[in-house]
Design a protein around this motif. Structure first.
Motif, short mmCIF file in Angstrom:
data_model
loop_
_atom_site.label_atom_id
_atom_site.label_comp_id
_atom_site.label_asym_id
_atom_site.label_seq_id
_atom_site.Cartn_x
_atom_site.Cartn_y
_atom_site.Cartn_z
N UNK A 280 0.81 -1.21 0.00
CA UNK A 280 0.00 0.00 0.00
C UNK A 280 0.84 1.26 0.00
N UNK A 281 1.98 1.24 0.68
CA UNK A 281 2.83 2.42 0.71
C UNK A 281 3.39 2.74 -0.67
N UNK A 282 3.71 1.71 -1.44
CA UNK A 282 4.20 1.93 -2.80
C UNK A 282 3.09 2.53 -3.66
N UNK A 283 1.88 1.99 -3.52
CA UNK A 283 0.75 2.51 -4.29
C UNK A 283 0.49 3.97 -3.92
N UNK A 284 0.50 4.29 -2.63
CA UNK A 284 0.25 5.66 -2.19
C UNK A 284 1.34 6.60 -2.68
N UNK B 136 -1.50 5.64 -14.13
CA UNK B 136 -2.14 4.33 -14.18
C UNK B 136 -1.29 3.34 -13.38
N UNK B 137 -1.94 2.34 -12.81
CA UNK B 137 -1.23 1.34 -12.00
C UNK B 137 -1.76 -0.03 -12.41
N UNK B 138 -0.96 -0.79 -13.15
CA UNK B 138 -1.36 -2.08 -13.68
C UNK B 138 -0.62 -3.19 -12.94
N UNK B 139 -1.37 -4.08 -12.31
CA UNK B 139 -0.77 -5.17 -11.54
C UNK B 139 -0.45 -6.37 -12.42
N UNK B 140 0.74 -6.90 -12.24
CA UNK B 140 1.08 -8.18 -12.85
C UNK B 140 0.44 -9.28 -12.00
N UNK B 141 0.02 -10.38 -12.58
CA UNK B 141 0.06 -10.68 -14.01
C UNK B 141 -1.14 -10.07 -14.72
N UNK B 142 -0.98 -9.79 -16.00
CA UNK B 142 -2.07 -9.26 -16.80
C UNK B 142 -1.93 -9.80 -18.22
N UNK B 143 -2.97 -9.60 -19.01
CA UNK B 143 -2.94 -10.02 -20.40
C UNK B 143 -2.98 -8.77 -21.28
N UNK B 144 -2.79 -8.96 -22.57
CA UNK B 144 -2.68 -7.84 -23.50
C UNK B 144 -3.87 -6.90 -23.42
N UNK B 145 -5.09 -7.45 -23.34
CA UNK B 145 -6.27 -6.60 -23.34
C UNK B 145 -6.29 -5.63 -22.17
N UNK B 146 -5.76 -6.06 -21.03
CA UNK B 146 -5.72 -5.19 -19.85
C UNK B 146 -4.83 -3.98 -20.10
N UNK B 147 -3.62 -4.23 -20.62
CA UNK B 147 -2.71 -3.11 -20.88
C UNK B 147 -3.24 -2.24 -22.01
N UNK B 148 -3.82 -2.85 -23.02
CA UNK B 148 -4.37 -2.06 -24.13
C UNK B 148 -5.43 -1.09 -23.63
N UNK B 149 -6.29 -1.56 -22.74
CA UNK B 149 -7.35 -0.70 -22.20
C UNK B 149 -6.76 0.50 -21.47
N UNK B 150 -5.71 0.26 -20.69
CA UNK B 150 -5.05 1.36 -19.96
C UNK B 150 -4.38 2.33 -20.91
N UNK B 151 -3.71 1.78 -21.92
CA UNK B 151 -3.02 2.65 -22.87
C UNK B 151 -4.01 3.48 -23.68
N UNK B 152 -5.10 2.89 -24.08
CA UNK B 152 -6.10 3.63 -24.84
C UNK B 152 -6.73 4.75 -23.99
N UNK B 153 -6.96 4.46 -22.72
CA UNK B 153 -7.48 5.49 -21.83
C UNK B 153 -6.47 6.63 -21.68
#
Length: 229
Positions: free
Chosen positions: A92-96, A105-122
């Motif tokens: 939590x301290x790192x997130x804060x 944006x904060x994307x947690x591993x593990x993720x798939x391509x669609x997750x990162x694509x959604x963040x990048x498009x936003x």
């Protein structure tokens, strides 16, 4: 109507497999171009001084310094690049700290391509709105501009997999001092062997874990899984 220029991305990831995957993911999203891929904080800071970067795709756990040190160096130098954290850091301290330093944006591993694509498009929608405006005239304009950074939060996992169990499987493999078979993982997760294997295989496919065969006498070898450190 002229086409918007591509946003220039610096990928910072020390694991070669993950770095290659993240670079390939970014290149698949229209409107983004990877200008460099580096694996250390020192190399990232050097790259930021040597070339134009719009957004940094940043892992937090780097071999020489913490990823947040890159963000602090950016802010201290007045560099305009935004930061998207792509990390397994759940503290939590790192997130804060990331939020307070302006990580968009904060994307947690593990993720798939669609997750990162959604963040990048936003992020792309946000960046283009900001770039096209000299000033804002109302609260609603600010709300709309910041609102483009928000995503639906949908989980883009293979059918039948859940984020909660994937996080548990990741934690078990990461904290295990030795490789685990599907049977071992199933026992610790209290799920079936088939289910445990599906999650372990997904982690291997995303580059976070790796598999190997263990030979123990006659018969078929047993597949073991371990977290990639």
């Amino acid at each position: 109507m002229s086409e918007e220029p591509s946003l220039r991305v610096l990928v910072v990831e020390d694991d070669p497999v993950a770095a290659e995957a993240h670079t390939a993911y970014v290149q698949r999203v229209p409107g983004f171009t990877v200008v460099a891929t580096v694996g250390t904080c020192r190399a990232a800071i050097r790259a930021l001084h040597e070339q134009a970067v719009d957004v940094v795709l940043l892992d937090m756990y780097l071999p020489d310094r913490h990823g947040l040190d890159i963000v602090r160096a950016l802010r201290a130098a007045g560099h305009p690049a935004d930061v998207i954290a792509v990390t397994s850091a759940r503290d939590l301290e790192i997130v804060r700290s990331a939020v307070s330093l302006g990580v968009v944006q904060y994307v947690l591993k593990p993720f798939v391509f669609q997750t990162l694509r959604e963040r990048l498009e936003a992020y792309r929608s946000y960046a283009h709105r900001v770039g096209a405006a000299d000033a804002v005239n109302s609260q609603s304009e600010i709300d709309q501009m910041l609102g483009t950074l928000r995503t639906t939060g949908r989980a883009h996992l293979p059918k039948g997999l859940s984020e909660e169990l994937l996080a548990r499987a990741s934690r078990v493999l990461r904290e295990s001092g030795e490789p685990l078979s599907a049977r071992d993982l199933a026992h610790r997760l209290e799920v079936s062997r088939v289910t445990a294997r599906r999650y372990a295989e997904h982690l291997c496919e995303t580059g976070l874990a790796e598999r190997r065969s263990r030979y123990a006498g006659a018969g078929r070898p047993e597949v073991e899984y371990r977290w990639r450190h």
